[in-house]
Design an enzyme around this catalytic site. Sequence first.
Site, PDB file in Angstrom:
ATOM      1  N   ASP A 253      58.922 -26.001  12.191  1.00 27.70           N
ATOM      2  CA  ASP A 253      60.332 -25.683  11.967  1.00 27.70           C
ATOM      3  C   ASP A 253      60.645 -25.910  10.499  1.00 27.70           C
ATOM      4  O   ASP A 253      59.966 -26.696   9.829  1.00 27.70           O
ATOM      5  CB  ASP A 253      61.233 -26.585  12.822  1.00 27.70           C
ATOM      6  CG  ASP A 253      62.518 -25.880  13.260  1.00 27.70           C
ATOM      7  OD1 ASP A 253      62.989 -24.994  12.511  1.00 27.70           O
ATOM      8  OD2 ASP A 253      63.047 -26.207  14.330  1.00 27.70           O
TER       9      ASP A 253
ATOM     10  N   GLY B 216      58.076 -17.463  22.248  1.00 31.22           N
ATOM     11  CA  GLY B 216      59.405 -17.444  22.852  1.00 31.22           C
ATOM     12  C   GLY B 216      59.999 -18.819  23.060  1.00 31.22           C
ATOM     13  O   GLY B 216      61.199 -18.950  23.282  1.00 31.22           O
TER      14      GLY B 216
ATOM     15  N   THR C 219      53.399 -26.888  -0.640  1.00 28.31           N
ATOM     16  CA  THR C 219      54.553 -26.913  -1.532  1.00 28.31           C
ATOM     17  C   THR C 219      54.505 -25.672  -2.409  1.00 28.31           C
ATOM     18  O   THR C 219      53.485 -25.404  -3.050  1.00 28.31           O
ATOM     19  CB  THR C 219      54.551 -28.175  -2.408  1.00 28.31           C
ATOM     20  OG1 THR C 219      54.516 -29.329  -1.568  1.00 28.31           O
ATOM     21  CG2 THR C 219      55.802 -28.240  -3.270  1.00 28.31           C
TER      22      THR C 219
ATOM     23  N   CYS D 246      69.982 -20.604   9.332  1.00 27.22           N
ATOM     24  CA  CYS D 246      69.085 -19.593   8.761  1.00 27.22           C
ATOM     25  C   CYS D 246      68.370 -18.782   9.834  1.00 27.22           C
ATOM     26  O   CYS D 246      67.644 -17.846   9.520  1.00 27.22           O
ATOM     27  CB  CYS D 246      68.048 -20.286   7.882  1.00 27.22           C
ATOM     28  SG  CYS D 246      67.012 -21.483   8.765  1.00 27.22           S
ATOM     29  N   LYS D 247      68.551 -19.120  11.101  1.00 26.15           N
ATOM     30  CA  LYS D 247      67.763 -18.469  12.154  1.00 26.15           C
ATOM     31  C   LYS D 247      68.104 -16.986  12.295  1.00 26.15           C
ATOM     32  O   LYS D 247      69.265 -16.591  12.205  1.00 26.15           O
ATOM     33  CB  LYS D 247      68.000 -19.163  13.499  1.00 26.15           C
ATOM     34  CG  LYS D 247      67.247 -20.485  13.650  1.00 26.15           C
ATOM     35  CD  LYS D 247      67.430 -21.040  15.045  1.00 26.15           C
ATOM     36  CE  LYS D 247      66.682 -22.357  15.216  1.00 26.15           C
ATOM     37  NZ  LYS D 247      65.325 -22.170  15.691  1.00 26.15           N
TER      38      LYS D 247
END
EC number: 2.7.9.3
Length: 392
Positions: free
Chosen positions: A87, A67, A164, A31-32
């Site tokens: 993440d 970065g 959530t 998905c990045k």
Amino acid sequence: MSTRESFNPETYELDKSFRLTRFTELKGTGCKVPQDVLQKLLESLQENHFQEDEQFLGAVMPRLGIGMDTCVIPLRHGGLSLVQTTDYIYPIVDDPYMMGRIACANVLSDLYAMGVTECDNMLMLLGVSNKMTDRERDKVIPLIIQGFKDAAEEAGTSVTGGQTVLNPWIVLGGVATTVCQPNEFIMPDNAVPGDVLVLTKPLGTQVAVAVHQWLDIPEKWNKIKLVVTQEDVELAYQEAMMNMARLNRTAAGLMHTFNAHAATDITGFGILGHAQNLAKQQRNEVSFVIHNLPVLAKMAAVSKACGNMFGLMHGTCPETSGGLLICLPREQAARFCAEIKSPKYGEGHQAWIIGIVEKGNRTARIIDKPRIIEVAPQVATQNVNPTPGATS
């Protein structure tokens, strides 16, 4: 390598056709946002970064920010630093419990790449698909949460909160935070010519989970059935799933023992993308050259049969919760690889010397014909299934 019985939806009173991975169109850390696009998007955040803190701390304490996968922020009191990462990923396997474990391991991995072995706190970020039925939600989401919680406990930490929300796709992630003294983390910028590159998990997880799904898609399976058997695919899938769920904590501790100079974890940008990002951070004028690619058994052949559509041989294939890529002194690397296999760390796992650090211009590359190391599955049995009644 531990194995786990295949997830059976009917055990949890779900339709036998239920697949967790159908609640997303992208898989894992695939998905990045592309690396070059991401760097442009982050430019405005980098402007005047840390300027406000300079009046308090000067340049005495190490720091990392925009970065990199982890931030290192000196605290105003006590000579301590906040080390923090966040993440999230989309479902990559159909087993909800294992998907929760993988999501947690993926969050923690960025701390481990800094040589941090203790996490003080975790938050869980969870997007529940609004396409799930009430029954699917009530059966599946507790399994995901249990897997995340169990992995956090294995890491010696706990989940104390999070967020959530409803979302079209399932989203799984979190935040990992710790407060460290300077000797408890390793800055990722000290590689020197003569170091070697060590990798602590094999590549090919994205290929393994993709071709496992192809078992149910005849037109795709027919493209690869001459180079791989169904048993090969099942074994590679099991190996990939257990590897993704395995914490990089042991490797993080051994980074201190064997004087690591820099490290990163291998996830959505593939081994080459993350090696390039790490090379750019180095204080010395060095470059990384990768000669060997350890790959899950038969997945290199599958990739070639697909015309390298995965980018595996080029180092651009995304990984999810991959291993650490570590710059180690040459004289320490073999000992690191031997030590990480020791039974004192549980089952013990392999690591491979895959390249070198040489004088250069802060770049990374894979040689034209890298040596492919076929990593055979390590099969043993261990019941890691949660008790259905406890989480459903």
